[in-house]
Motif scaffolding. Structure first.
Motif, PDB file in Angstrom:
ATOM      1  N   ARG A 216       8.230 -10.918   1.687  1.00  0.00           N
ATOM      2  CA  ARG A 216       7.136  -9.961   1.513  1.00  0.00           C
ATOM      3  C   ARG A 216       7.459  -9.011   0.365  1.00  0.00           C
ATOM      4  NH1 ARG A 216       2.803  -9.276   4.536  1.00  0.00           N
ATOM      5  NH2 ARG A 216       3.642 -10.642   6.140  1.00  0.00           N
TER       6      ARG A 216
ATOM      7  N   LEU B  39       7.672  -5.699  -1.546  1.00  0.00           N
ATOM      8  CA  LEU B  39       7.774  -4.279  -1.198  1.00  0.00           C
ATOM      9  C   LEU B  39       7.354  -3.387  -2.361  1.00  0.00           C
ATOM     10  CD1 LEU B  39      11.205  -4.447   0.685  1.00  0.00           C
ATOM     11  CD2 LEU B  39       8.881  -4.649   1.622  1.00  0.00           C
TER      12      LEU B  39
ATOM     13  N   ILE C  40       1.812  -5.300  -3.432  1.00  0.00           N
ATOM     14  CA  ILE C  40       2.581  -4.781  -2.295  1.00  0.00           C
ATOM     15  C   ILE C  40       1.983  -5.234  -0.964  1.00  0.00           C
ATOM     16  CG2 ILE C  40       3.278  -2.659  -1.098  1.00  0.00           C
ATOM     17  CD1 ILE C  40       3.471  -1.351  -3.890  1.00  0.00           C
ATOM     18  N   GLY C  41       2.864  -5.729  -0.100  1.00  0.00           N
ATOM     19  CA  GLY C  41       2.429  -6.193   1.211  1.00  0.00           C
ATOM     20  C   GLY C  41       2.108  -7.682   1.235  1.00  0.00           C
ATOM     21  N   HIS C  42       1.975  -8.291   0.074  1.00  0.00           N
ATOM     22  CA  HIS C  42       1.686  -9.725   0.027  1.00  0.00           C
ATOM     23  C   HIS C  42       2.979 -10.536   0.066  1.00  0.00           C
ATOM     24  CE1 HIS C  42      -2.647  -9.636  -0.440  1.00  0.00           C
ATOM     25  NE2 HIS C  42      -2.477  -8.534  -1.150  1.00  0.00           N
TER      26      HIS C  42
END
Length: 271
Positions: free
Chosen positions: A22, A24, A44-46
């Motif tokens: 993932r 950050l 971010i988050g993907h």
DNA sequence: CTATGGACCTGAATGC
DNA sequence: TGCATTCAGGTCCATA
């Protein structure tokens, strides 16, 4: 630095570690060759689903369908760190993930990091759309290669470097493949006989495949994402060997310029 | 359309 | 020692 083998060695050295990680954060340093087409914060988050290669580009598939393209230019290299040291003067991109940080180090900044909406998007196709076939894949068949050569009037080395017929053959491996095939780099592509072009086809495959096996060429500063040096340059027959004896006939290897780039060849073995 | 040369940027090696 | 010049794994772009 990097031609196809170096890019592939790099890919293999971190693909397994980053796949499924993932994101950050994504941090840019000094500008690289092309601007990001979307703010890196949107990553971010993907999750990074996979890392593929097309020619000399690395393709990071993002879980929402976007594609992050990375090109190493002349002096770029990637490292993947579990624990990431502070960024140095020439570190210009960090992709911080749950499994480690992918860092682009590129003193000359001819490299690129481009975030595109997807592989078929205009932004991606502008860079990938005109690339020739993969030399190590099934698409690199002898008949189409010979047909492609017959259509080109330019010197064969320039045709290889252009990457429109076949991708991934850069300045080192073009000289090496032409030496192995016994073809003079200045010969016009359309005037190569079918026996010679068959040898060239085989030589491109074998030179690139063996360079991948050996971990790429370490001329100045190449290393894989885990920091391993490559060893191909030790087995180069002509590249960087001006004046040294040809490994086949013993006559001195010659150097010339083609399109502002150095070409190495043996005048006796290559015709 | 093709062929050519310049542009991008920094650092290492070479030459005087 | 110091400074200027040349060269380096790639690729796009403007010009003729």
């Amino acid at each position: 630095m990097p031609e196809l083998p170096e890019v592939e060695v790099t890919r293999r050295s971190f693909a397994g570690q980053i796949a499924g990680a993932r994101i950050l954060s994504a941090n840019l340093g000094k500008p690289l060759r092309w601007p990001l087409s979307a703010p890196p914060a949107t990553l971010i988050g993907h999750v990074v689903a996979a890392v593929r290669r097309r020619g000399k580009y690395l393709l990071l598939d993002i879980d929402d369908g976007r594609l992050l393209l990375i090109h190493l230019g002349m002096s770029g290299s990637l490292r993947f760190f579990q624990t990431c040291p502070p960024a140095g003067k020439h570190d210009h991109f960090d992709l911080v993930t749950s499994r480690g940080t992918l860092r682009l180090h590129d003193p000359r900044r001819f490299g690129a990091v481009v975030l595109t909406p997807g592989e078929q998007s205009d932004a991606a196709q502008r860079l990938l759309g005109r690339l020739g076939v993969e030399p190590l894949g099934d698409g690199f068949d002898l008949v189409s290669f010979q047909a492609g050569l017959r259509q080109r009037n330019a010197p064969v080395k320039q045709v290889l470097l252009a990457g429109e017929l076949v991708v991934g053959v850069g300045n080192i491996y073009a000289s090496e493949a032409l030496f192995q095939a016994g073809i003079r780099p200045t010969r016009k592509a359309c005037r190569i006989g079918s026996e010679s072009s068959a040898r060239l086809h085989a030589a491109i495959r074998s030179v690139l495949a063996s360079a991948v096996e050996l971990g790429g060429s370490t001329l100045k500063d190449f290393s894989s994402a885990s920091g391993e040096a490559g060893h191909f340059q030790l087995s180069a027959c002509v590249y960087g060997r001006e004046g040294l004896p040809c490994v086949r006939c013993g006559r001195p290897v010659r150097k010339m310029l083609q399109g502002q780039r150095s070409t190495y060849f043996c005048a006796a073995c290559q015709r």
